[in-house]
Design an enzyme around this catalytic site. Sequence first.
Site, PDB file in Angstrom:
ATOM      1  N   HIS A  71     -10.252  -3.390  -1.607  1.00  0.00           N
ATOM      2  CA  HIS A  71      -9.558  -4.134  -2.669  1.00  0.00           C
ATOM      3  C   HIS A  71     -10.147  -5.539  -2.676  1.00  0.00           C
ATOM      4  CE1 HIS A  71      -6.060  -1.179  -1.936  1.00  0.00           C
ATOM      5  NE2 HIS A  71      -6.723  -0.813  -3.022  1.00  0.00           N
ATOM      6  N   GLU A  85      -8.433  -8.967  -1.392  1.00  0.00           N
ATOM      7  CA  GLU A  85      -7.890  -9.035  -0.034  1.00  0.00           C
ATOM      8  C   GLU A  85      -8.956  -9.661   0.856  1.00  0.00           C
ATOM      9  OE1 GLU A  85      -6.508  -5.064   0.803  1.00  0.00           O
ATOM     10  OE2 GLU A  85      -5.170  -5.064  -0.932  1.00  0.00           O
ATOM     11  N   HIS A 102      -7.217  -4.518   5.451  1.00  0.00           N
ATOM     12  CA  HIS A 102      -6.607  -4.889   4.173  1.00  0.00           C
ATOM     13  C   HIS A 102      -5.613  -6.021   4.376  1.00  0.00           C
ATOM     14  CE1 HIS A 102      -7.711  -1.300   1.587  1.00  0.00           C
ATOM     15  NE2 HIS A 102      -8.029  -0.857   2.790  1.00  0.00           N
ATOM     16  N   GLU A 134      -3.087  -3.184   7.637  1.00  0.00           N
ATOM     17  CA  GLU A 134      -2.523  -4.181   6.733  1.00  0.00           C
ATOM     18  C   GLU A 134      -2.193  -5.408   7.566  1.00  0.00           C
ATOM     19  OE1 GLU A 134      -2.389  -4.004   3.559  1.00  0.00           O
ATOM     20  OE2 GLU A 134      -2.610  -1.866   3.090  1.00  0.00           O
TER      21      GLU A 134
END
Length: 337
Positions: free
Chosen positions: A60, A63, A153, A217
Site C-alpha cells: 500500500h 504506508e 504495513h 501492522e
Amino acid sequence: MNPFQATDFLQQTLQGLSPTVTHWQQHGVQAEWLGPGLLQLQPQTLPTHAESVLLSAGVHGNETAPIEVLSGIVNDILCGQLPLATRLLVVLGNIPAMRAGKRFIDYDMNRLFNGQHASQPQAAEAQRAAELELAAQRFFGDAHGPRRHYDLHTAIRGSVFERFAIYPYLHERAHNREQLMWLAEADIGTVLLHSKPAATYSYFTSHHCQADAFTLELGKARPFGHNELARFTGIDQALRLLVSGRKPATPPFQPQRVQLFRASYDLIKLSGEFVLHLADDVENFTALPDGMVIAEDGDSRYIARGGQERILFPNPKVSIGLRAGIVIAPASLDSGA
C-alpha cells in the site's frame, strides 16, 4: 562500488532510476538488482542452511514508515554498517502509489495475490502483483534453510493494540510458536490467526512458498517525512538482528505474552446499500457489545454475538464485493485455532 545514482535505495526507487550495473559486490555482500523496488542481497560467503528472508513494504503506497525502515536496513548493509548473514530479498511494492502518496492507483494490491491479479487485468497493480509472486517463488525456490516473509504495513486508522500481526491460514500446517515468540520479542504481541485463504502477499508466500509469513501492522499510515520512526524501533532492531545473524535465542512459547485472535467472519459489501454502524474513526480491535448490529446490507444484517468479538479493518468505502471489515474473537493454539 555503489551503482546507485541516488542517495539510497528508496530514493533510487522513487526517482525511477536504474543502477549502473545489476550485479555487484561491496563490503562482503553480493547484490543483485532484479528490477524497480526489487533488490536481492546475500553474503559472499553464505552459511550452510542460511535463512532466506523476504522483507516487503509499500504494497500500500501510503504506508510509508515501513518503507523507510527497510530502506534504512538496505542502506546500512550496502555501506558496510550492518553485516549480512542471510539471503535477503527486499521488495518495495506499489511504486506508482508510493510516488502519489496513495494506498493504490486502480485496485488494492493486497487483494491481487494468490492469482487474483488475473481477475483485474486492467488494474495498474495487477502486473506488479504477478511480478512479486514470481520474484518470491524464484527467491524461495533457491532456499536451503528456513524461509521467512514479513510484509510490513501501517493501518488506515488507529488501533486498540498499536502493533499486531496477521498469520495467514495454514491449511494443515501447524502454527510456528517460535515465530510467535519472535514477534513478541519484536514488540508485536497481538496476532490474528486467519481462518481461510486470502489474496494477500503473505498468504501467497505462506501457501505457495511454504514460508513462515506474516502481515505486520505497525502503527498509523502517514506521509513520507512525517513518521515517528522511534515508534518502529522494535521491528527495526528485530529485523537487523535477524538479517545480521545476531538474533538472540528465542524463549520458549509463553501464551501469556501473545494475545491471539481468530477471524470469525468477513463483512462483505454486497451492494451500494451497505451501512456500517460504527463511527468513522473507530479503532481496530474495538470491542463489539453482544447483540449490536454491526452492519446492514439490504436484507442482510451482521450482529455481534457473545460480547468478546472485536472489529478489524472496518472500511465501508471499499468496492462492492470486497471485505468491509473482519469480525474477530479471542483464540488459543490449544483450541485448534
